[in-house]
Write an enzyme that holds these catalytic residues in place. Structure first.
Site, mmCIF file in Angstrom:
data_model
loop_
_atom_site.group_PDB
_atom_site.id
_atom_site.type_symbol
_atom_site.label_atom_id
_atom_site.label_comp_id
_atom_site.label_asym_id
_atom_site.label_seq_id
_atom_site.Cartn_x
_atom_site.Cartn_y
_atom_site.Cartn_z
ATOM 1 N N SER A 12 -54.696 -60.063 1.058
ATOM 2 C CA SER A 12 -53.477 -59.487 1.627
ATOM 3 C C SER A 12 -53.543 -57.968 1.525
ATOM 4 O O SER A 12 -53.625 -57.414 0.420
ATOM 5 C CB SER A 12 -52.246 -59.971 0.864
ATOM 6 O OG SER A 12 -51.139 -59.151 1.220
ATOM 7 N N HIS A 37 -55.114 -60.968 5.795
ATOM 8 C CA HIS A 37 -53.725 -61.452 5.761
ATOM 9 C C HIS A 37 -52.775 -60.253 5.805
ATOM 10 O O HIS A 37 -52.868 -59.344 4.993
ATOM 11 C CB HIS A 37 -53.523 -62.252 4.481
ATOM 12 C CG HIS A 37 -52.178 -62.894 4.332
ATOM 13 N ND1 HIS A 37 -51.847 -64.096 4.921
ATOM 14 C CD2 HIS A 37 -51.068 -62.510 3.648
ATOM 15 C CE1 HIS A 37 -50.597 -64.427 4.593
ATOM 16 N NE2 HIS A 37 -50.096 -63.474 3.819
ATOM 17 N N ASP A 39 -48.893 -59.083 5.698
ATOM 18 C CA ASP A 39 -47.551 -59.497 5.267
ATOM 19 C C ASP A 39 -46.490 -58.628 5.940
ATOM 20 O O ASP A 39 -46.322 -57.457 5.615
ATOM 21 C CB ASP A 39 -47.435 -59.364 3.747
ATOM 22 C CG ASP A 39 -48.150 -60.497 3.031
ATOM 23 O OD1 ASP A 39 -47.879 -61.664 3.371
ATOM 24 O OD2 ASP A 39 -48.982 -60.206 2.150
ATOM 25 N N MET A 41 -42.664 -57.810 6.522
ATOM 26 C CA MET A 41 -41.384 -57.962 5.809
ATOM 27 C C MET A 41 -40.324 -57.073 6.431
ATOM 28 O O MET A 41 -40.627 -55.967 6.890
ATOM 29 C CB MET A 41 -41.576 -57.567 4.346
ATOM 30 C CG MET A 41 -42.689 -58.341 3.661
ATOM 31 S SD MET A 41 -42.798 -57.893 1.934
ATOM 32 C CE MET A 41 -44.166 -58.940 1.412
ATOM 33 N N HIS A 70 -48.364 -63.050 8.622
ATOM 34 C CA HIS A 70 -47.334 -63.820 7.900
ATOM 35 C C HIS A 70 -45.998 -63.112 8.105
ATOM 36 O O HIS A 70 -45.748 -62.063 7.508
ATOM 37 C CB HIS A 70 -47.754 -63.869 6.420
ATOM 38 C CG HIS A 70 -46.783 -64.556 5.511
ATOM 39 N ND1 HIS A 70 -46.869 -64.451 4.135
ATOM 40 C CD2 HIS A 70 -45.712 -65.359 5.768
ATOM 41 C CE1 HIS A 70 -45.889 -65.164 3.583
ATOM 42 N NE2 HIS A 70 -45.169 -65.703 4.544
ATOM 43 N N MET A 72 -42.334 -62.579 7.476
ATOM 44 C CA MET A 72 -41.214 -62.827 6.557
ATOM 45 C C MET A 72 -40.032 -62.045 7.108
ATOM 46 O O MET A 72 -39.596 -61.029 6.547
ATOM 47 C CB MET A 72 -41.595 -62.379 5.144
ATOM 48 C CG MET A 72 -42.631 -63.300 4.489
ATOM 49 S SD MET A 72 -43.456 -62.563 3.076
ATOM 50 C CE MET A 72 -44.776 -61.694 3.940
ATOM 51 N N MET A 141 -45.789 -71.244 -0.182
ATOM 52 C CA MET A 141 -45.600 -70.031 -0.998
ATOM 53 C C MET A 141 -45.589 -70.428 -2.472
ATOM 54 O O MET A 141 -44.858 -71.331 -2.877
ATOM 55 C CB MET A 141 -44.277 -69.339 -0.651
ATOM 56 C CG MET A 141 -44.238 -68.666 0.705
ATOM 57 S SD MET A 141 -45.522 -67.418 1.000
ATOM 58 C CE MET A 141 -45.245 -66.255 -0.342
ATOM 59 N N ASP A 177 -50.130 -68.826 -0.983
ATOM 60 C CA ASP A 177 -49.930 -67.374 -1.016
ATOM 61 C C ASP A 177 -49.038 -67.013 -2.206
ATOM 62 O O ASP A 177 -47.893 -67.464 -2.270
ATOM 63 C CB ASP A 177 -49.263 -66.965 0.309
ATOM 64 C CG ASP A 177 -49.076 -65.461 0.473
ATOM 65 O OD1 ASP A 177 -49.397 -64.698 -0.451
ATOM 66 O OD2 ASP A 177 -48.606 -65.070 1.564
HETATM 67 C C1 DX5 Z 1 -45.768 -62.203 -1.021
HETATM 68 C C2 DX5 Z 1 -46.842 -62.008 0.036
HETATM 69 C C3 DX5 Z 1 -48.209 -62.189 -0.502
HETATM 70 C C4 DX5 Z 1 -48.594 -61.241 -1.589
HETATM 71 C C5 DX5 Z 1 -49.666 -61.852 -2.406
HETATM 72 O O1 DX5 Z 1 -44.541 -61.944 -0.470
HETATM 73 O O2 DX5 Z 1 -46.652 -62.940 1.084
HETATM 74 O O3 DX5 Z 1 -49.184 -62.228 0.513
HETATM 75 O O4 DX5 Z 1 -48.962 -59.992 -1.137
HETATM 76 O O5 DX5 Z 1 -49.951 -60.983 -3.456
HETATM 77 P P1 DX5 Z 1 -50.546 -61.458 -4.823
HETATM 78 O O6 DX5 Z 1 -51.846 -62.144 -4.541
HETATM 79 O O7 DX5 Z 1 -50.700 -60.194 -5.591
HETATM 80 O O8 DX5 Z 1 -49.556 -62.405 -5.442
HETATM 81 ZN ZN ZN Z 2 -48.313 -63.457 2.708
#
Ligand code: DX5
Ligand code: ZN
Length: 229
Positions: A12, A37, A39, A41, A70, A72, A141, A177
């Site tokens: 990520s 990956h 993320d 948000m 991903h 969110m 998750m 994840d």
């Molecule tokens: C959490 C994200 C993850 C996160 C994982 O909200 O979706 O992808 O960055 O990070 P680690 O591996 O550090 O838990």
């Molecule tokens: Zn993620």
């Protein structure tokens, strides 16, 4: 990408140097990452803000493997087209992001991209029963989404086991994840997961000027995963 159940490690870039994404992406790929990956948000569905479509579009030319986006965000439907055009290969949406996840997944498939559905830690495995014919991947998750570096929630292992049973012989990957590292990955593989997002466990100790650490970290997760098969 054709379907297979090989182990995939998806670092990520939430844990990358935010001033140097292009070089970070190239470094993790050169060091053995299978996917990248991303993320996304929105400061509303999750308490953090990251990448809009123009940022994701700027990452794209640096990704030569597979860009796994991903989302969110809520609402999600108005942005699917934009993330598809930005170059996502897989778009994953959360079942909790709105009342019409079925429509959301149909909209993702309509862009021609692969579709994933994600479940927060508090959402039961059974909630995806009627979505399985629409998805290429289920994302379980193992932390509450929003931040990297959180502690792994162990009940994710049982959830993966249930999801794998529900999937049966369909061609669907299971991704996990949050808090994935060489210790937590083994039971997840044994339960039926095949794709692992890792932020801190990949980026810790390394940098674009010292990328071999990324390679060591990726190999450590992969070795632990392969050993559990
Ligand atoms: C959490 C994200 C993850 C996160 C994982 O909200 O979706 O992808 O960055 O990070 P680690 O591996 O550090 O838990
Ligand atoms: Zn993620």
């Amino acid at each position: 990408m054709s379907f297979d159940r090989s182990i995939k490690i998806a670092p990520s870039i939430l844990s990358a140097d935010f001033a140097n994404f292009g070089a970070e992406i190239r470094a993790i790929e050169a060091e053995g990452a299978d996917w990248v990956h991303v993320d996304v948000m929105d400061g509303h569905f999750v308490p953090n803000l990251t990448f809009g479509p123009p940022a994701v579009k700027a990452f794209r030319p640096h990704v030569s493997t597979f860009m796994d986006v991903h989302l969110m965000i809520a609402p999600v439907d108005p942005y699917i087209e934009a993330y598809a055009e930005a170059g996502a290969d897989m778009i994953t949406a959360h079942i909790e992001a709105g009342p019409h996840i079925h429509r959301t997944l149909q909209a993702i498939k309509a862009t021609g991209k692969m579709a994933g559905v994600s479940l927060n830690p508090g959402t039961p495995a059974e909630s995806i029963e009627h979505l399985l014919d629409l998805v290429d991947m289920v994302l379980v998750m193992s932390v509450n989404p929003g931040f990297g570096g959180q502690k792994f929630i162990p009940s994710a292992v049982e959830k993966v086991r249930k999801v794998r049973q529900m999937i049966g012989d369909r061609e669907i990957m299971i991704q996990v994840d949050g808090g994935v590292d060489p210790i937590t990955v083994g039971p997840l593989v044994a339960a039926g997961a095949d794709c692992f997002v890792a932020g801190s466990a990949v980026f810790k100790g390394g940098s674009v000027s010292n990328p071999s650490v990324y390679g060591e970290n990726i190999r450590a997760i992969r070795a632990a995963a392969e050993a559990a098969r």
